[in-house]
Motif scaffolding. Sequence first.
Motif, PDB file in Angstrom:
ATOM      1  N   LYS A   5      -7.413  -7.649  -1.578  1.00 53.00           N
ATOM      2  CA  LYS A   5      -7.087  -6.654  -2.446  1.00 53.00           C
ATOM      3  C   LYS A   5      -6.250  -5.483  -1.758  1.00 53.00           C
ATOM      4  O   LYS A   5      -6.263  -5.546  -0.641  1.00 53.00           O
ATOM      5  N   LYS A   6      -5.649  -4.901  -2.830  1.00 51.96           N
ATOM      6  CA  LYS A   6      -4.955  -3.741  -2.493  1.00 51.96           C
ATOM      7  C   LYS A   6      -5.955  -2.490  -1.908  1.00 51.96           C
ATOM      8  O   LYS A   6      -5.541  -1.883  -0.799  1.00 51.96           O
ATOM      9  N   TYR A   7      -6.873  -2.557  -2.447  1.00 46.83           N
ATOM     10  CA  TYR A   7      -7.987  -1.270  -2.133  1.00 46.83           C
ATOM     11  C   TYR A   7      -9.258  -1.948  -2.011  1.00 46.83           C
ATOM     12  O   TYR A   7      -9.531  -2.824  -2.788  1.00 46.83           O
ATOM     13  N   GLU A   8      -9.969  -1.339  -1.263  1.00 47.72           N
ATOM     14  CA  GLU A   8     -11.394  -1.953  -1.104  1.00 47.72           C
ATOM     15  C   GLU A   8     -12.416  -0.825  -1.509  1.00 47.72           C
ATOM     16  O   GLU A   8     -12.247   0.364  -1.033  1.00 47.72           O
ATOM     17  N   TYR A   9     -13.476  -0.840  -2.449  1.00 50.41           N
ATOM     18  CA  TYR A   9     -14.400   0.056  -2.454  1.00 50.41           C
ATOM     19  C   TYR A   9     -15.421   0.299  -1.458  1.00 50.41           C
ATOM     20  O   TYR A   9     -15.687  -0.404  -0.669  1.00 50.41           O
ATOM     21  N   GLY A  61     -10.230  -1.531 -15.893  1.00 50.14           N
ATOM     22  CA  GLY A  61     -10.860  -1.596 -15.011  1.00 50.14           C
ATOM     23  C   GLY A  61     -10.589  -1.211 -13.830  1.00 50.14           C
ATOM     24  O   GLY A  61      -9.516  -1.237 -13.295  1.00 50.14           O
ATOM     25  N   SER A  62     -11.932  -0.646 -13.290  1.00 47.57           N
ATOM     26  CA  SER A  62     -11.675  -0.371 -11.555  1.00 47.57           C
ATOM     27  C   SER A  62     -11.318  -1.512 -10.859  1.00 47.57           C
ATOM     28  O   SER A  62     -10.401  -1.242  -9.900  1.00 47.57           O
ATOM     29  N   TYR A  63     -11.659  -2.623 -11.082  1.00 50.64           N
ATOM     30  CA  TYR A  63     -11.427  -3.937 -10.266  1.00 50.64           C
ATOM     31  C   TYR A  63     -10.004  -4.292 -10.592  1.00 50.64           C
ATOM     32  O   TYR A  63      -9.109  -4.376  -9.444  1.00 50.64           O
ATOM     33  N   LEU A  64      -9.362  -3.953 -11.707  1.00 52.35           N
ATOM     34  CA  LEU A  64      -7.769  -4.064 -11.825  1.00 52.35           C
ATOM     35  C   LEU A  64      -7.103  -3.234 -10.943  1.00 52.35           C
ATOM     36  O   LEU A  64      -6.113  -3.686 -10.158  1.00 52.35           O
ATOM     37  N   TYR A  65      -7.614  -1.888 -10.639  1.00 53.54           N
ATOM     38  CA  TYR A  65      -6.890  -1.240  -9.668  1.00 53.54           C
ATOM     39  C   TYR A  65      -6.784  -1.384  -8.488  1.00 53.54           C
ATOM     40  O   TYR A  65      -5.983  -1.777  -7.536  1.00 53.54           O
ATOM     41  N   GLN A  66      -8.048  -1.979  -8.260  1.00 52.41           N
ATOM     42  CA  GLN A  66      -8.408  -2.454  -6.715  1.00 52.41           C
ATOM     43  C   GLN A  66      -7.407  -3.508  -6.150  1.00 52.41           C
ATOM     44  O   GLN A  66      -7.247  -3.711  -5.239  1.00 52.41           O
ATOM     45  N   GLY A  90       0.754  -1.188   0.119  1.00 53.99           N
ATOM     46  CA  GLY A  90       0.090   0.048  -0.074  1.00 53.99           C
ATOM     47  C   GLY A  90       0.845   1.350  -0.012  1.00 53.99           C
ATOM     48  O   GLY A  90       2.189   1.227   0.184  1.00 53.99           O
ATOM     49  N   ALA A  91       0.103   2.195   0.154  1.00 44.22           N
ATOM     50  CA  ALA A  91       0.861   3.688  -0.200  1.00 44.22           C
ATOM     51  C   ALA A  91       1.384   3.998   1.459  1.00 44.22           C
ATOM     52  O   ALA A  91       0.572   4.392   2.230  1.00 44.22           O
ATOM     53  N   GLY A  92       2.410   3.665   1.744  1.00 47.51           N
ATOM     54  CA  GLY A  92       3.473   3.857   2.795  1.00 47.51           C
ATOM     55  C   GLY A  92       3.114   2.582   3.821  1.00 47.51           C
ATOM     56  O   GLY A  92       3.500   2.487   4.838  1.00 47.51           O
ATOM     57  N   ILE A 113      -4.717  -4.677  -7.886  1.00 46.10           N
ATOM     58  CA  ILE A 113      -3.125  -4.377  -8.211  1.00 46.10           C
ATOM     59  C   ILE A 113      -2.640  -3.002  -8.008  1.00 46.10           C
ATOM     60  O   ILE A 113      -1.579  -3.170  -7.590  1.00 46.10           O
ATOM     61  N   GLY A 114      -3.350  -2.047  -8.029  1.00 44.04           N
ATOM     62  CA  GLY A 114      -3.068  -0.841  -7.466  1.00 44.04           C
ATOM     63  C   GLY A 114      -2.089  -0.015  -8.648  1.00 44.04           C
ATOM     64  O   GLY A 114      -1.525   1.101  -8.126  1.00 44.04           O
ATOM     65  N   ASP A 115      -1.965  -0.644  -9.907  1.00 46.82           N
ATOM     66  CA  ASP A 115      -0.934   0.209 -10.698  1.00 46.82           C
ATOM     67  C   ASP A 115      -1.767   1.347 -11.317  1.00 46.82           C
ATOM     68  O   ASP A 115      -2.992   1.374 -11.845  1.00 46.82           O
ATOM     69  N   PRO A 116      -1.498   2.662 -11.300  1.00 50.71           N
ATOM     70  CA  PRO A 116      -2.201   3.925 -11.565  1.00 50.71           C
ATOM     71  C   PRO A 116      -2.391   3.848 -13.136  1.00 50.71           C
ATOM     72  O   PRO A 116      -3.158   4.606 -13.583  1.00 50.71           O
ATOM     73  N   LYS A 117      -1.791   2.804 -13.994  1.00 52.50           N
ATOM     74  CA  LYS A 117      -2.057   3.030 -15.406  1.00 52.50           C
ATOM     75  C   LYS A 117      -3.525   2.571 -15.591  1.00 52.50           C
ATOM     76  O   LYS A 117      -4.389   3.156 -16.420  1.00 52.50           O
TER      77      LYS A 117
END
Length: 648
Positions: A27-31, A315-320, A12-14, A322-326
Amino acid sequence: MARLFSLALLVGAGCVYAQSSSGLAPKKYEYLPLGAVKPAGWLYDQLIVQTNGLAGHEHDFYALVAQSDWIGGDSDYSDLEEAGSYWFNGMVPNGVLVDDPTIKSQTQQFLDYVLDHQDETGWFGPEVNTTKPRYLWGRYPFMFGAIQIAESDPAQVGKIVPALHKFVALANSMLKNGEGLNDGGWAKTRWEDFVITLQWLYDNHPDGHEDLLLETMKLLKWTGDPWEEVFSAQYFPTGPTEDLQNPFDLPLVWHGVNMAEGLKALPATYRFTHNQSDLDRVSEGWDLLFKYHGRPSGIYAADEYLAGLEAIRGGSYLYQVIGDPKYADRVERITYNALPATLTGDMWARQYLQQQNQIAAKNMTPNPFPNDGSYSNVFGLEPNYPCCTVNHPQGWPNIVANSFLTTPDKQSLVHLYLGPFSTNTTLANDNQVTVNVDTLYPFGDTLATTITASKDFTYYVRIPSWVTQGTIAVNGGAAQGVAPQNGLHAVQVKAGTTKFVLDLPAEITTEARPHGSIAVHRGPLHYAYDIARNATVLVQRAEARAQDLEFDATAPWQYAIDPSSLKFNNNPPASGSLPSPIFDSGLPPYTISASACQVEWGVAGDTFAASPPENPACVGAKTTITLWPFGATKLRIGEFPVVDLSKQ
């Protein structure tokens, strides 16, 4: 659940989060639950336009989702085979986010009817106790919609979750018996949607069924199409696919929508395989997809199947996970460009296929689309397959619903997609947090955010990759340069009220396209020449607003531009608010001007532009043309031939 446009290292960030050795990796992030994030400003208005448009009225007149159809219809698209499930999944968040009582009543009635008609085996109604074959896929979007109702109204968890578990038990036995997959159909390509539903149950309401849920995930993976092979460089198609032999004899994996679905597959399987290779492969596949089929509007080309790079084809699921900003950057480009461009401003008509260079929207002769009909460019109710009529309303609600996330420990809040929003949530340790974001973004560079919190915490805001010399000023202090880590800038929030202003300017950039042409961007917006047009009504229905429209150009469009002349123009609205609807001709406050001249540029047939001419010569005088945000254009040139006009 994962929502539309949803795109894992567990760093995660930090913070670093430990990977679990069994069960599901976090997941790296949760909605946040549906309803915790609300649209504001122009984005709220966009949802109101959608509610007042085709999406909000389909239940009133459109046969495939009208009540009479889902109570007893028997078409391929009716009931829970496709149309009803798609409509339900899109309109649940639409109704919640604008608190529309009519839509909420319609979706509640749909939910109740289906659950009340679940049979003793667990199969979801309405078509129960019939001889109709049972195929699993059509139920997946319904389950997504049901989950969203459970999240937005926890009082309904008690009836929704047991029904889902009952269906899972049936599906598990069907998969073991080789049933429900409909060989060559959607179930084998879109199995990841069911996996994501199973993971929602596992994470939130396992009810003692963890082993069954995990086993069913694995059954779906191993009976479904092999996305880890599809997304490998060895097999991935590097151009149009209509004349290619699919190496897996699975042509549906090259289908445009299936490709989007498949991007979720490997992040979903990573959660139970714990294999880093799953994440590496989907990242590789993402890059291949946009390298060989991507469009400046953010989306990739597919006239039913992958279609290469040519500007004349649609998508958003991919970011949630993996967390890659691309992934987030791409989702934002799609939302603010390709999505509105395929709809009329009032959202009463939509296209099946859109083109980067689109000089007409009509029944095309000859038809440039090998796999779709010549009517695909028309703006109308059902210009090709009806799936997009019922499914298009997912876009705007889902960008809203996925715009804020939390870290897995619930200590921090992440503002992912930029725009005007508000959110009210409770973080760890009973930290009550509200956030209000006031902005015209992407039609403005400044975001003013006000946060109230009962306790200190770290707030993260995404800084897109296109930002140059961005700054932040906290609580009236001096502006400081933003310093994002993996795309996120951290703000230390104290208990009480914190205010900060982000300034996120961007430079004009150009993107190389086929035949020596270029596309023009600034920030998340892609810019195009808006071709003057007239409209002809092709079909008039009893619902007068649901017309089929042909658009024809009424002015020249054959322009080449000088890239060195591009100039950004900001004309902020005097009222401080944007026009409604914003995505229509002449309305956005941002434009780019360019020196240009007319060139020889032919047409193919009489309805679509040929490829841009390479190294063209001017055949007209030097002039200045205005480029508008792509989403506001319905006829357009989005990929320009290039000329040097510096000496003219």
